[in-house]
Scaffold this motif. Structure first.
Motif, PDB file in Angstrom:
ATOM      1  N   THR A 147       4.233  -7.426  -5.847  1.00 47.29           N
ATOM      2  CA  THR A 147       4.224  -6.363  -4.846  1.00 47.29           C
ATOM      3  C   THR A 147       2.820  -5.780  -4.767  1.00 47.29           C
ATOM      4  OG1 THR A 147       6.491  -5.858  -5.380  1.00 47.29           O
ATOM      5  CG2 THR A 147       5.255  -4.178  -4.186  1.00 47.29           C
ATOM      6  N   LEU A 148       2.329  -5.646  -3.552  1.00 45.20           N
ATOM      7  CA  LEU A 148       1.007  -5.053  -3.358  1.00 45.20           C
ATOM      8  C   LEU A 148       1.192  -3.741  -2.602  1.00 45.20           C
ATOM      9  CD1 LEU A 148      -0.974  -8.197  -2.109  1.00 45.20           C
ATOM     10  CD2 LEU A 148      -0.676  -7.398  -4.464  1.00 45.20           C
ATOM     11  N   VAL A 149       0.544  -2.705  -3.098  1.00 45.98           N
ATOM     12  CA  VAL A 149       0.656  -1.412  -2.398  1.00 45.98           C
ATOM     13  C   VAL A 149      -0.712  -1.068  -1.834  1.00 45.98           C
ATOM     14  CG1 VAL A 149       1.231   1.021  -2.628  1.00 45.98           C
ATOM     15  CG2 VAL A 149       2.435  -0.687  -3.998  1.00 45.98           C
ATOM     16  N   MET A 150      -0.721  -0.941  -0.505  1.00 47.87           N
ATOM     17  CA  MET A 150      -1.998  -0.666   0.155  1.00 47.87           C
ATOM     18  C   MET A 150      -2.394   0.782  -0.085  1.00 47.87           C
ATOM     19  SD  MET A 150      -2.696  -3.517   1.352  1.00 47.87           S
ATOM     20  CE  MET A 150      -1.621  -4.856   0.918  1.00 47.87           C
ATOM     21  N   ASP A 151      -3.702   1.011  -0.124  1.00 49.85           N
ATOM     22  CA  ASP A 151      -4.192   2.381  -0.320  1.00 49.85           C
ATOM     23  C   ASP A 151      -3.909   3.194   0.926  1.00 49.85           C
ATOM     24  OD1 ASP A 151      -5.142   1.570  -2.702  1.00 49.85           O
ATOM     25  OD2 ASP A 151      -7.222   1.315  -2.022  1.00 49.85           O
ATOM     26  N   HIS A 152      -3.579   4.414   0.687  1.00 48.14           N
ATOM     27  CA  HIS A 152      -3.362   5.313   1.796  1.00 48.14           C
ATOM     28  C   HIS A 152      -4.662   6.055   2.004  1.00 48.14           C
ATOM     29  CE1 HIS A 152      -0.438   7.466   4.251  1.00 48.14           C
ATOM     30  NE2 HIS A 152      -1.256   8.488   4.122  1.00 48.14           N
ATOM     31  N   ASP A 153      -5.014   6.286   3.235  1.00 48.02           N
ATOM     32  CA  ASP A 153      -6.184   7.136   3.500  1.00 48.02           C
ATOM     33  C   ASP A 153      -7.411   6.760   2.691  1.00 48.02           C
ATOM     34  OD1 ASP A 153      -4.602  10.341   4.023  1.00 48.02           O
ATOM     35  OD2 ASP A 153      -4.975   8.613   5.319  1.00 48.02           O
ATOM     36  N   SER A 154      -8.240   5.957   3.235  1.00 55.12           N
ATOM     37  CA  SER A 154      -9.473   5.710   2.484  1.00 55.12           C
ATOM     38  C   SER A 154     -10.641   6.296   3.252  1.00 55.12           C
ATOM     39  CB  SER A 154      -9.662   4.217   2.250  1.00 55.12           C
ATOM     40  OG  SER A 154     -10.034   3.612   3.461  1.00 55.12           O
ATOM     41  N   ALA A 155     -11.704   6.513   2.549  1.00 56.20           N
ATOM     42  CA  ALA A 155     -12.825   7.234   3.137  1.00 56.20           C
ATOM     43  C   ALA A 155     -13.360   6.518   4.365  1.00 56.20           C
ATOM     44  CB  ALA A 155     -13.931   7.362   2.107  1.00 56.20           C
ATOM     45  N   ALA A 156     -13.439   5.229   4.240  1.00 52.07           N
ATOM     46  CA  ALA A 156     -14.048   4.490   5.328  1.00 52.07           C
ATOM     47  C   ALA A 156     -13.193   4.554   6.582  1.00 52.07           C
ATOM     48  CB  ALA A 156     -14.249   3.048   4.915  1.00 52.07           C
ATOM     49  N   ASP A 157     -11.968   4.830   6.399  1.00 50.58           N
ATOM     50  CA  ASP A 157     -11.090   4.867   7.561  1.00 50.58           C
ATOM     51  C   ASP A 157     -10.324   6.188   7.567  1.00 50.58           C
ATOM     52  OD1 ASP A 157      -9.484   4.422   9.637  1.00 50.58           O
ATOM     53  OD2 ASP A 157      -8.691   2.498   8.926  1.00 50.58           O
ATOM     54  N   PRO A 158     -10.876   7.182   8.200  1.00 51.20           N
ATOM     55  CA  PRO A 158     -10.281   8.525   8.135  1.00 51.20           C
ATOM     56  C   PRO A 158      -8.867   8.532   8.702  1.00 51.20           C
ATOM     57  CG  PRO A 158     -12.326   8.537   9.400  1.00 51.20           C
ATOM     58  CD  PRO A 158     -12.024   7.122   9.089  1.00 51.20           C
ATOM     59  N   ASP A 159      -8.588   7.550   9.548  1.00 47.31           N
ATOM     60  CA  ASP A 159      -7.240   7.547  10.105  1.00 47.31           C
ATOM     61  C   ASP A 159      -6.235   6.957   9.130  1.00 47.31           C
ATOM     62  OD1 ASP A 159      -8.250   8.677  12.293  1.00 47.31           O
ATOM     63  OD2 ASP A 159      -8.530   6.779  13.381  1.00 47.31           O
ATOM     64  N   GLY A 160      -6.757   6.500   8.027  1.00 55.20           N
ATOM     65  CA  GLY A 160      -5.869   6.040   6.971  1.00 55.20           C
ATOM     66  C   GLY A 160      -5.049   4.859   7.386  1.00 55.20           C
ATOM     67  N   MET A 161      -3.843   4.817   6.924  1.00 56.63           N
ATOM     68  CA  MET A 161      -2.986   3.662   7.077  1.00 56.63           C
ATOM     69  C   MET A 161      -2.147   3.744   8.328  1.00 56.63           C
ATOM     70  SD  MET A 161      -3.509   1.770   4.518  1.00 56.63           S
ATOM     71  CE  MET A 161      -2.050   0.786   4.766  1.00 56.63           C
ATOM     72  N   GLN A 162      -2.595   4.552   9.235  1.00 58.62           N
ATOM     73  CA  GLN A 162      -1.659   4.838  10.306  1.00 58.62           C
ATOM     74  C   GLN A 162      -1.343   3.661  11.212  1.00 58.62           C
ATOM     75  OE1 GLN A 162      -3.024   8.369  12.110  1.00 58.62           O
ATOM     76  NE2 GLN A 162      -2.414   9.622  10.374  1.00 58.62           N
ATOM     77  N   TYR A 163      -2.070   2.582  11.052  1.00 58.53           N
ATOM     78  CA  TYR A 163      -1.752   1.443  11.896  1.00 58.53           C
ATOM     79  C   TYR A 163      -0.733   0.532  11.230  1.00 58.53           C
ATOM     80  CZ  TYR A 163      -5.178  -0.478   8.737  1.00 58.53           C
ATOM     81  OH  TYR A 163      -5.854  -0.846   7.604  1.00 58.53           O
ATOM     82  N   LEU A 164      -0.351   0.835  10.008  1.00 57.65           N
ATOM     83  CA  LEU A 164       0.674   0.026   9.334  1.00 57.65           C
ATOM     84  C   LEU A 164       1.904   0.899   9.130  1.00 57.65           C
ATOM     85  CD1 LEU A 164      -1.296  -1.845   6.535  1.00 57.65           C
ATOM     86  CD2 LEU A 164      -0.521  -2.750   8.733  1.00 57.65           C
ATOM     87  N   TYR A 165       3.049   0.318   9.316  1.00 54.80           N
ATOM     88  CA  TYR A 165       4.265   1.094   9.111  1.00 54.80           C
ATOM     89  C   TYR A 165       4.601   1.240   7.643  1.00 54.80           C
ATOM     90  CZ  TYR A 165       5.290   1.056  14.079  1.00 54.80           C
ATOM     91  OH  TYR A 165       5.237   1.261  15.406  1.00 54.80           O
ATOM     92  N   THR A 166       4.256   0.200   6.905  1.00 57.14           N
ATOM     93  CA  THR A 166       4.649   0.197   5.497  1.00 57.14           C
ATOM     94  C   THR A 166       3.419   0.095   4.635  1.00 57.14           C
ATOM     95  OG1 THR A 166       6.145  -1.449   6.374  1.00 57.14           O
ATOM     96  CG2 THR A 166       6.487  -0.780   4.096  1.00 57.14           C
ATOM     97  N   GLU A 167       3.475   0.630   3.435  1.00 57.19           N
ATOM     98  CA  GLU A 167       2.350   0.511   2.507  1.00 57.19           C
ATOM     99  C   GLU A 167       2.626  -0.537   1.451  1.00 57.19           C
ATOM    100  OE1 GLU A 167       1.744   4.377   0.922  1.00 57.19           O
ATOM    101  OE2 GLU A 167       1.314   5.214   2.889  1.00 57.19           O
ATOM    102  N   SER A 168       3.888  -0.732   1.169  1.00 56.47           N
ATOM    103  CA  SER A 168       4.238  -1.598   0.061  1.00 56.47           C
ATOM    104  C   SER A 168       4.714  -2.948   0.598  1.00 56.47           C
ATOM    105  CB  SER A 168       5.327  -0.916  -0.757  1.00 56.47           C
ATOM    106  OG  SER A 168       5.729  -1.783  -1.777  1.00 56.47           O
ATOM    107  N   TYR A 169       4.158  -4.015   0.051  1.00 59.92           N
ATOM    108  CA  TYR A 169       4.482  -5.357   0.549  1.00 59.92           C
ATOM    109  C   TYR A 169       4.844  -6.278  -0.592  1.00 59.92           C
ATOM    110  CZ  TYR A 169       2.318  -3.854   4.886  1.00 59.92           C
ATOM    111  OH  TYR A 169       2.009  -3.184   6.026  1.00 59.92           O
ATOM    112  N   GLU A 170       5.756  -7.168  -0.281  1.00 55.24           N
ATOM    113  CA  GLU A 170       6.075  -8.197  -1.257  1.00 55.24           C
ATOM    114  C   GLU A 170       5.345  -9.474  -0.836  1.00 55.24           C
ATOM    115  OE1 GLU A 170      10.211  -9.281  -1.535  1.00 55.24           O
ATOM    116  OE2 GLU A 170       9.636 -11.037  -2.747  1.00 55.24           O
ATOM    117  N   VAL A 171       4.674 -10.097  -1.773  1.00 50.23           N
ATOM    118  CA  VAL A 171       3.968 -11.335  -1.454  1.00 50.23           C
ATOM    119  C   VAL A 171       5.002 -12.446  -1.311  1.00 50.23           C
ATOM    120  CG1 VAL A 171       2.279 -13.018  -2.267  1.00 50.23           C
ATOM    121  CG2 VAL A 171       1.951 -10.586  -2.750  1.00 50.23           C
ATOM    122  N   THR A 172       5.049 -13.045  -0.119  1.00 50.64           N
ATOM    123  CA  THR A 172       6.013 -14.133   0.072  1.00 50.64           C
ATOM    124  C   THR A 172       5.321 -15.492   0.178  1.00 50.64           C
ATOM    125  OG1 THR A 172       5.934 -13.919   2.463  1.00 50.64           O
ATOM    126  CG2 THR A 172       7.610 -12.633   1.304  1.00 50.64           C
TER     127      THR A 172
END
Ligand SMILES: Nc1ncnc2c1ncn2[C@@H]1O[C@H](COP(=O)(O)OP(=O)(O)OP(=O)(O)O)[C@@H](O)[C@H]1O
Ligand SMILES: [Mg+2]
Lengths: 982, 406
Positions: A147-172
Motif C-alpha cells: 500500500t502506498l500513501v500519497m503525501d497530502h499537501d506538499s510545498a511544491a503544490d499548494p493545491d495539495g492532493m486535490q486532483y486525486l480522490y484517494t490518497e491510499s493505493y494498493e499496488v496491483t
C-alpha cells in the motif's frame, strides 16, 4: 579459372600466410566492430521500436498545466495528420517510503494509446489501485499488494492532493510504459514535488483523477498519426513529417492556449468576485470578535444546508415527485438557510440576488447555484485550515484572511502575466528515454566509424604490402607469363582473387564476430540501461553486404595499386628480376651537421628515409595502437574523473536533506540538527524548472538559489564552487561568480551543446506556473547529468517576488558518521527526505561507465591485437627483406646481437616517433571522442589524461618489445651460407 | 704383347706428343704428369725437384693429389724421396703397410697409404728430382710392372726438361695461415645424406693469391663457407693461425670472421641504404685497427664516389666498393666467391686489377672462379673435383690482370 591458377593462388596464400591472415583479421576487425557496434545500437533501437509498437506509443504528447478542454482536443483531432487521440491526466505526486519522501509522476491509464505492459499483477481497475514503474519498484522493493500513501499537501503544490480522490493505493501491478523505456530514473522527467526531478511514474485509472481540479479539462492529450506509422523516429521522413505536424499543433496551441488562459482568468476573476465578500465578512466578523473558525464553521454549515436543500429540491423535481421546483416549503427552507447565514454575519449577496424565486429556480436548475455554493465551500476549506493554525489570536486570523486574499489575486496575476504560456508538445525525438536510445546510437556510431576506418586503413596497408611483396617475389614468373602471352588482366586476376578471398573470409568472420562477440558484449552491458530485458540481437545482411563491398573495393584498389607498377612493365624488364632497392642522396646530406653525426645515426636516418612502407606501416601500427589506448583510457578515465572532479572541485557537499514544507520551522529545526552535528551545510531553494532557451527549445534545469544573501550565500558558495568558464565581465567578483549580479548562472553544457551565450535572455518557468525572463550572467563548470542554474538570492527575489524559500539543505557528511547523522536528521521535525547525492550520482556514473568501459575494453583488446599483427607482419617482412643485408653483416663479423640491434635500433626510433605521434593523436582523438559521447547535458572532463598517455606509452612499448623479440628470433635461424642462394 | 705393354707404348706416345706441343716447361710437366697419372692409375703423383740455387732441398714441383704438398720438402738422402734422389734408384714400397716409411706417412698426412713408388727424374746430365706415386686409384697395390712403367715415364718427362730451359725456382710460400685437414661436409636432404666435401686438405699461405677452380657443384662455395667461418665441417680440422676452429662455437666463429676475414660476394651485397663510404665505415667499426675507409676507397679507385649509394653505382663499381669493404677490416684473408661472375669482360678486368693490386700490397686472397683464364693471375690454383682437391698448381709466373683475355 584454371586449375593451375587456383593452385598458384593457394601457393601464394601459403607463402604469405601471415599477411593473408592479417588482411583477414583486419577486414574482420573492421567489419566486426563496425557492424557489431552498429547492430548493438540497432538492437536497442529495434527493441525500443518494438516496445513502442507494442504499447501503441503516442507520436506526440500535448500537455498544458492549466488544462486542455474538450474543444481543444477536438481542434487537435481535426488537424491534418492526426488520426488518433486519447485524453489523460498526469501530475506530480510524492509519497513516503520508510520515512523518506519520493517524488514522481502519476498518470492516468489509457485504453488505446500508451498501453502499459504488465510485468507482475493486474492493471488497476478501481480508484484506489495503482501500477508502479518497474525500475522504481524493483530498486525500492515495492511489491504487488503493498500500500502506498500519497503525501497530502506538499510545498511544491499548494493545491495539495486535490486532483486525486484517494490518497491510499494498493499496488496491483508492476509495469513498464512505452514513454519510459530507459531504466535511468533521470528520464522520468520533472516533478513539482520533492527535489524537482521525478524518480518514477505510476498509473491509476483516469476516474481517480478529479477533473475539476483541472477546470474540468484533461492535462494531457496523446495523439498518433498514421503518416508516421512504420517509420523509425530517427528516419528523415519521420522527422520531416513530424515537424510539420508539430508546427500545426503548436500553431493551434498558441491561439487556443491564449483563449484558455483568458477563460481561466475570467473564471478565477468571477470566483474571486464570489469569494471576496466572504473574506470581507469574515474580516468583519473577526474584527467584531467572532473567531475565524466559528465563522467558517457556521458559514460552511449554512452553505451545506442550503445546498442540501437545493439538491433535494432538484432531485424531487426531477423524480417527478414535485411538479414545481420550489415548493413553498422548500423556498422557505432555503430562504431560511440564507437568512441564518446572513444572521451569522455572512453576506449572502455573494450568492446572488435570489430573493426573486424565478431567478433562484433558474440558478438551481442549471446547477450554477450549486456550483457557486461548492466553490465557496472549497475556498472556505483553505480558510478553515488557516483559521485552525491561527488559533485564538486575532491578528493571526486577520493575517490568514489576508494571505488567502493575496494568494488568489497572485494566481490571477500570474495567469495574466503568462502571455506566452502555451501547450507543450513533445514528439518522440524529445522523449527523454528515446533520447538515451539516440545517445547510445550516436556514441556507438561515432566510435564505430573511427575504429572501423582505422582498421580499414591498416587492412589496406597490410594488403598493399603483402601484394607488393608477392608481386616483387614473383616478378620473374610474371615476366615469364607475360612473355608467354598472358594478358595483364589475367595475371591481375590472381591477385584480385587473393584479396577477394581474404575479404570474403574477413567479412564472414567479422559479421559473425559482430553478432556473437561485439554485439553480445555491448548488449549485455547495455541491456540493464533499458527496460526490455535481454536485448534481441540484431543482424542485417544488407549492412554486411554493404560493408563487405566497401572493404572489397578499397582492398581491391590497394591490390591494384600494389601490382600496377610491376604489371605495367614489359616482360623483358620483368625477366631481369626484382630491382634492388634504390637509395639516393637526400637533401639532408648537404647539411653540415649530417657529416658530424655518427654513422649509427646516419644509417638509422637513411634506413627510415628509404623504406617508406615499413616506416609508414610501423608508424601507423604503433601510433594507432598508442592512440587507441590513449583514447580508450582517456574516455574511461575522464568519465570517472568527471565524477571525481565534480565532487572535489565543484561540489563540496555529499548529501541533500529535503525539507517538508508543511512543517513549521522545518528549516530552523534541521539547521539546529546539522549545526549540532558540526557538519558543513547550506540551506537553499532547489527546484527543477523549465528552461526556455533563446533558440526556442525548452529543457529542464535544476534551479538553485541560496536562501538569502549574506551567510547563507557564503555557505552555499563554500559547498558549491562556481568555477566560471565564461561570464559577463560585470558579473564577476575578481574571478569568482558574483551572486548579487542580476542574472542567472548556467551549467557549461548549455553553452557547449545548446549554444546559449553570455548575455542571452532565458526564460525559467516553474511547474506551478511562475515564470520570468532573465539574462545569462555566465557559465560554470558542472559535470552531472542534468542542467543546473544558479540564482543569487536577490536575483531570485526580484524575479519571483518572494525571497527564495529554503526547501533543502546541502550537507557534507564526508567527515562524519553518516548513519548517525542520518538517524538524527530523520528524527528532526521537518524532515522530508535524505539522500547521499554523491553516492547516487556515483552509481549513475558507474552504470554509464559500465557501457563506456565495455567499449573501451573491446577497443583496447582490438588495438593490441591490431598493433600486434601489423607490427609482427611488418617486422617479419622487414627482417625477411633485410635478410641478405643481415647475413652479409654477420658474415663480416656482426654477432647475432649486433645484427638484431641493426634491426631494432631502427625500430626503437620508429617506436618512439610512433608513440609520440600516437600520444598526440590519442589526446586529440580522446578529446574528440569525449565530445562525441557528450550528449545534451553531459559535460565531461576534457583535459588530456596523463595516466592514459602513460598507459599508451607503456602498452606500446611492451607490445613493441614483444613483437621485436618474436620477430628478431628469425635472425637466429638465418644460415650464413644462404648468402650464396640469394 | 700383353695389355700393359700396349698401355705403356701408348702412354709414351702421348707424353711425347704432349711435350712436343707444350710451349713451356711447366706446361710440359703438367701435361705429362696428368698423362702419367691417368695411365699409371695412381691416386697421387708428385714431381719433386731439387732447388739447386736455393736451399738445396727437394720441393714438390707439381702434383696431383688431394693433399696440399706446397710447403713439403726433403733433403737429399733423407726419406723415401731423398734416398731415391740421392741413389738415383727407384724405391718400390709396393705393399707399404708391410714396409712403412714414416716420412711418406708424414708427407701424405690425411690419406691412408697402401702402396708407394718413387722413381728418379734423371735426364742425360743429372738427376733433377723424382716422381712419387702413392696408392692406386682402384685400391689395389702397385705391381712391379706399374713401377717399370713409371720409371720409363719419368725418363720421358725428364727428357722434356732436358730439351727445354731450366726448371723454375720454387715458389716462396709464406707462413701458413690456415690449415685444412680431412674436411668433410654432409648435408641432410629429403633423399638422405649428401656428401659434398669428402676430405679436403689445403693450406693457405700468407700473402698468396689462391684460386679455387672446379666444376659446378663440386663444393667450392661449401669449402669457402667453412674456411670463412660461416659454416662448420662435418668432420676434419680447420685451424687458423694454429687455433682450431672446426668445433668452435658461434661466438668464436663470429669473432674469427670479424677479425680475420674479408668477404667479396658475387652479388656485391652492399647495404643499399648506405652510401659507399658508410658501407665501409659500418664494417670498419667492427675491428680494432681498420684501414681508413677513405684510403680503402682510394685503393679501389673510387674516392670520387664516396657519397654515392649502391644503386647509383655500376656493377663493377659496386664490386670495387665491396672489395674496399673487405679491405677496410685489414683482414688476414680475403675470400671471394666468383666476384666477377656477374660482370662483363671489361669490368671484370677492372675488378681483377684491383684484386691484383690488393694482393701485391700483401693481402691474402682465396678466390673461387669458374674462369680458367683468371687462374693465370693466381699464385696457386687449387682444382677441386667431386668434393676433393684434385690438384694444386703453383703458378710461378702469375699473369697481370690486364693480360687476361677471354
Ligand atoms: N645447404 C645445403 N643442403 C643440401 N645440399 C647442399 C647445401 N649446400 C650445398 N649443397 C650441395 O652441395 C654441393 C656443392 O655446392 P657448392 O655450392 O659448394 O658448389 P659450388 O662448387 O660452389 O658450385 P658452383 O660453381 O655452381 O657455385 C651441391 O651439389 C649442392 O647441391
Ligand atoms: Mg659456388
Amino acid at each position: 579459372m584454371k586449375k593451375t591458377q587456383l593452385i598458384e593462388l593457394f601457393c601464394n596464400i601459403k607463402a604469405t600466410f601471415v599477411s593473408f591472415f592479417s588482411i583477414i583479421m583486419f577486414v574482420a576487425l573492421g567489419v566486426g566492430i563496425f557492424l557489431g557496434l552498429g547492430w548493438s545500437a540497432d538492437a536497442v533501437r529495434t527493441n525500443a521500436e518494438a516496445a513502442l509498437k507494442q504499447g501503441n506509443f503516442e507520436h506526440f504528447n500535448i500537455t498544458f498545466p492549466v488544462g486542455l478542454t474538450q474543444e481543444d482536443v477536438e481542434a487537435i483531432s481535426a488537424l491534418d495528420g492526426i488520426d488518433d487521440f486519447e485524453m489523460g491526466f498526469s501530475s506530480s505526486v510524492s509519497f513516503h517510503l520508510r520515512n523518506t519522501g519520493h517524488s514522481g509522476i502519476i498518470r492516468s491509464l489509457t485504453k488505446n494509446i500508451n498501453q502499459a505492459q504488465v510485468l507482475e499483477g493486474k492493471l488497476p481497475k478501481a480508484a484506489n489501485e495503482i501500477a508502479v514503474d518497474s525500475v522504481f519498484a524493483y530498486s525500492y522493493g515495492i511489491k504487488v499488494g503493498d500500500t502506498l500513501v500519497m503525501d497530502h499537501d506538499s510545498a511544491a503544490d499548494p493545491d495539495g492532493m486535490q486532483y486525486l480522490y484517494t490518497e491510499s493505493y494498493e499496488v496491483t501491478a508492476i509495469v513498464t510504459h512505452p514513454a519510459y523505456v530507459s531504466s535511468d530514473s533521470i528520464t522520468r522527467g520533472i516533478s513539482t514535488t520533492g527535489s524537482g526531478s521525478a524518480e518514477f511514474f505510476m498509473l491509476i485509472i483516469p476516474e481517480a483523477f478529479d477533473a475539476s481540479a483541472f477546470g474540468d479539462a484533461c492535462t494531457d492529450v496523446y495523439v498518433r498519426s498514421n503518416s508516421l506509422e512504420g517509420y523509425d523516429w530517427t528516419d528523415q521522413t519521420y522527422i520531416d513529417t513530424s515537424e510539420k505536424i508539430l508546427a500545426s499543433i503548436n500553431k493551434l496551441g498558441s491561439t487556443r492556449s491564449q483563449a484558455r488562459i483568458e477563460e481561466l482568468t475570467s473564471q478565477l476573476q468571477s470566483l474571486m468576485d464570489i469569494y471576496n465578500p466572504y473574506l470581507d465578512s469574515a474580516q468583519k466578523a473577526v474584527e467584531k470578535g467572532t473567531s475565524l473558525s466559528t465563522y467558517v464553521d457556521l458559514t460552511q454549515k449554512a452553505l451545506s444546508e442550503v445546498s442540501t436543500n437545493i439538491q433535494n429540491a432538484v432531485d424531487a423535481y426531477e423524480d417527478g415527485r414535485s411538479s414545481r421546483l420550489l415548493s413553498t416549503d422548500m423556498r422557505v427552507k432555503i430562504q431560511a438557510g440564507l437568512l441564518a447565514a446572513k444572521e451569522a454575519g455572512i453576506d449572502t449577496s455573494v450568492l446572488g440576488d435570489y430573493s426573486n424565486p424565478d431567478k433562484l429556480e433558474e440558478a438551481m436548475l442549471d446547477g450554477s447555484l450549486l456550483k457557486a455554493l461548492s466553490t465557496c465551500d472549497t475556498q472556505l476549506n483553505k480558510l478553515a485550515y488557516l483559521a485552525q493554525e491561527a488559533g485564538d489570536n486575532k491578528d493571526a486570523q486577520l493575517a490568514a484572511i489576508k494571505t488567502v486574499r493575496q494568494e488568489a489575486t497572485s494566481t490571477i496575476d500570474t495567469l495574466k502575466s503568462v502571455e506566452n504560456l502555451s501547450w507543450t508538445t513533445t514528439g518522440r525525438s524529445q522523449n527523454l528515454s528515446l533520447l538515451t536510445v539516440d545517445a547510445f546510437k550516436q556514441v556507438t556510431g561515432n566510435l564505430r566509424f573511427t575504429m572501423a576506418s582505422l582498421f580499414l586503413i591498416v587492412g589496406l596497408l597490410v594488403c598493399y604490402t603483402a601484394i607488393s611483396r608477392i608481386v616483387r617475389e614473383q616478378i620473374t614468373s610474371i615476366g615469364t607469363k607475360k612473355a608467354l602471352g598472358l594478358r595483364r588482366s589475367e595475371i591481375t586476376l590472381s591477385y584480385l582473387l587473393y584479396s577477394f578471398f581474404a575479404v570474403l573470409a574477413g567479412v564472414i568472420i567479422g559479421a559473425t564476430a559482430g553478432v556473437w562477440i561485439v554485439e553480445f558484449i555491448t548488449n549485455s552491458a547495455v541491456d540493464s540501461s533499458f527496460v526490455f530485458g535481454q536485448l534481441d540481437p540484431y543482424f542485417s545482411l544488407t549492412d554486411t553486404l554493404a560493408i563487405g563491398a566497401v572493404e572489397l573495393i578499397t582492398i581491391w584498389a590497394s591490390t591494384l595499386i600494389a601490382c600496377y607498377s610491376v604489371l605495367k612493365k614489359h616482360a623483358v624488364q620483368l625477366l631481369k628480376g626484382p630491382e634492388p632497392p634504390k637509395a639516393k642522396a637526400r637533401f639532408y646530406e648537404k647539411w653540415a651537421i649530417w657529416q658530424r653525426l655518427p654513422l649509427y645515426t646516419q644509417s638509422i636516418v637513411n634506413n627510415l628515409f628509404n623504406d617508406k612502407v615499413r616506416v609508414f606501416g610501423s608508424l601507423v601500427g604503433i601510433a594507432g595502437c598508442t592512440a587507441l589506448v590513449v583514447t580508450a583510457m582517456t574516455i574511461d578515465l575522464n568519465v570517472s574523473d568527471t565524477f571525481t572532479v565534480q565532487y572535489r572541485d565543484i561540489y563540496h557537499y555529499t548529501s541533500i536533506v529535503q525539507l517538508d514544507p508543511d512543517v513549521k520551522d522545518a528549516q530552523e529545526n534541521m539547521e539546529a540538527t546539522l549545526a549540532a552535528a558540526n557538519v558543513p551545510y547550506a540551506p537553499m531553494m532547489r527546484k527543477t524548472m523549465g528552461l526556455y532557451l533563446p533558440d526556442g527549445s525548452v529543457t529542464a534545469a535544476t534551479v538553485e538559489a541560496p536562501s538569502a544573501a549574506g551567510k547563507p550565500t557564503d555557505d552555499f558558495l563554500t559547498l558549491f564552487s562556481l568555477n566560471v568558464t565564461e561570464a559577463a565581465p560585470d558579473a564577476l567578483n575578481g574571478t569568482n561568480a558574483d551572486l548579487s549580479y542580476e542574472g542567472i548562472w548556467l551549467s557549461e553544457a548549455l553553452r557547449a551543446h545548446q549554444g546559449v551565450k553570455v548575455g542571452d535572455t532565458v526564460r525559467i518557468v516553474s511547474l506551478t506556473g511562475e515564470q520570468c525572463e532573465i539574462k545569462v550572467a555566465g557559465f560554470f563548470e558542472y559535470h552531472l547529468k542534468d542542467n543546473k542554474a544558479v540564482l543569487g538570492a536577490a536575483a531570485y527575489e526580484s524575479l519571483f517576488g518572494t525571497a527564495p524559500q529554503a526547501n533543502c539543505f546541502v550537507v557534507d557528511v564526508s567527515q562524519t558518521d553518516e548513519s548517525a547523522l542520518t538517524k538524527s536528521i530523520v528524527k528532526t521535525s521537518g524532515y522530508y527526505s535524505y539522500w547521499n547525492d554523491k553516492t547516487s550520482q556515483g552509481a549513475r556514473f558507474a552504470s554509464y561507465q559500465s557501457l563506456t568501459r565495455t567499449v573501451v575494453l573491446v577497443y583496447l583488446a582490438l588495438s593490441a591485437l591490431m598493433a600486434f599483427l601489423v607490427l609482427l607482419n611488418l617486422n617479419v617482412m622487414f627482417i625477411e627483406e633485410k635478410k641478405r643485408d643481415l647475413i652479409v653483416l654477420m658474415i663480416n663479423g656482426f654477432s647475432l646481437r649486433d645484427a638484431k640491434r641493426y634491426i631494432y635500433r631502427d625500430n626503437i626510433v620508429l617506436t618512439i616517433i610512433g608513440i609520440i605521434l600516437g600520444v598526440l593523436l590519442g589526446m586529440l582523438m580522446g578529446y574528440l571522442s569525449i565530445l562525441s559521447i557528450e550528449f545534451s547535458t553531459d559535460s565531461y572532463v576534457h583535459s588530456p589524461n596523463l595516466i592514459a598517455c602513460l598507459a599508451g606509452v607503456a602498452s606500446s612499448t611492451i607490445l613493441a618489445i614483444i613483437v621485436n623479440i618474436i620477430a628478431l628470433r628469425r635472425i637466429d635461424k638465418f644460415r650464413l651460407t644462404d648468402i650464396n642462394k640469394m | 704383347m700383353d695389355r700393359s705393354m700396349l698401355t705403356y707404348y701408348k702412354t709414351i706416345g702421348e707424353i711425347q706428343s704432349c711435350i712436343a706441343a707444350s710451349q713451356t716447361l711447366d706446361e710440359a710437366l703438367h701435361a705429362s704428369l696428368k698423362i702419367i697419372v691417368e695411365n699409371s692409375q695412381a691416386a697421387n703423383a708428385v714431381i719433386w725437384y731439387l732447388d739447386k740455387k736455393g736451399d738445396k732441398k727437394l720441393h714438390p714441383y707439381y702434383w696431383i693429389s688431394p693433399i696440399d704438398l706446397t710447403s713439403k720438402k726433403y733433403s737429399p738422402g733423407v726419406g723415401v724421396v731423398g734416398t731415391t734422389f740421392a741413389n738415383e734408384q727407384s724405391t718400390r714400397l709396393l705393399d707399404f703397410k708391410a714396409t712403412p716409411a714414416e716420412d711418406v706417412i708424414h708427407t701424405f698426412e690425411g690419406i691412408d697409404i697402401d702402396s708407394v713408388i718413387c722413381v728418379p727424374l734423371t735426364n742425360a746430365h743429372e738427376t733433377l728430382g723424382c716422381i712419387e706415386f702413392v696408392n692406386r686409384a682402384d685400391g689395389n697395390l702397385f705391381t712391379d710392372e706399374d713401377a717399370d712403367v713409371c720409371e720409363i715415364m719419368a725418363m720421358m718427362a725428364a727428357m722434356a726438361i732436358d730439351e727445354n730451359e731450366q726448371i723454375q725456382d720454387p715458389w716462396e710460400a709464406g707462413n701458413v695461415l690456415m690449415t685444412i685437414r680431412g674436411i668433410t661436409r654432409e648435408f641432410q636432404n629429403a633423399s638422405g645424406v649428401v656428401k659434398v666435401l669428402k676430405g679436403v686438405n689445403l693450406d693457405v699461405y700468407d700473402g698468396e693469391f689462391l684460386v679455387l677452380l672446379g666444376e659446378s657443384g663440386c663444393g667450392k662455395s661449401t669449402l669457402l663457407n667453412i674456411i670463412g667461418g660461416m659454416d662448420q665441417p662435418t668432420s676434419g680440422t680447420f685451424t687458423f693461425l694454429n687455433k682450431d676452429y672446426s668445433t668452435a662455437n658461434q661466438n668464436e666463429l663470429t669473432e674469427f670472421r670479424r677479425k680475420n676475414i674479408g668477404f667479396i660476394f658475387q652479388s656485391y651485397n652492399l647495404m643499399p641504404n648506405l652510401n659507399a663510404l658508410q658501407n665501409l665505415r659500418l664494417i670498419a667499426e667492427l675491428v680494432e685497427t681498420p684501414l681508413d675507409p677513405d684510403l680503402a676507397l682510394e685503393i679501389v679507385g673510387l674516392s670520387e664516389r664516396k657519397t654515392s649509394y649502391p644503386s647509383q653505382l655500376s656493377g663493377g663499381q659496386q664490386q670495387r666498393v665491396s672489395i674496399a669493404r673487405a679491405l677496410v677490416k685489414n683482414p688476414k684473408i680475403i675470400l671471394a666467391d666468383e666476384p666477377t661472375a656477374a660482370l662483363d669482360y671489361a669490368t671484370s678486368i677492372e675488378v681483377l686489377q684491383v684484386l691484383e693490386k690488393v694482393v701485391s700490397e700483401g693481402a691474402t686472397m682465396v678466390m673461387v672462379t669458374h674462369n680458367e683464364e683468371i687462374t693465370r693471375m693466381a699464385n696457386r690454383v687449387v682444382r677441386m673435383r667431386n668434393g676433393k682437391v684434385y690438384e694444386i698448381t703453383v703458378n710461378r709466373h702469375p699473369a697481370h690482370a690486364t693480360d687476361l683475355v677471354w
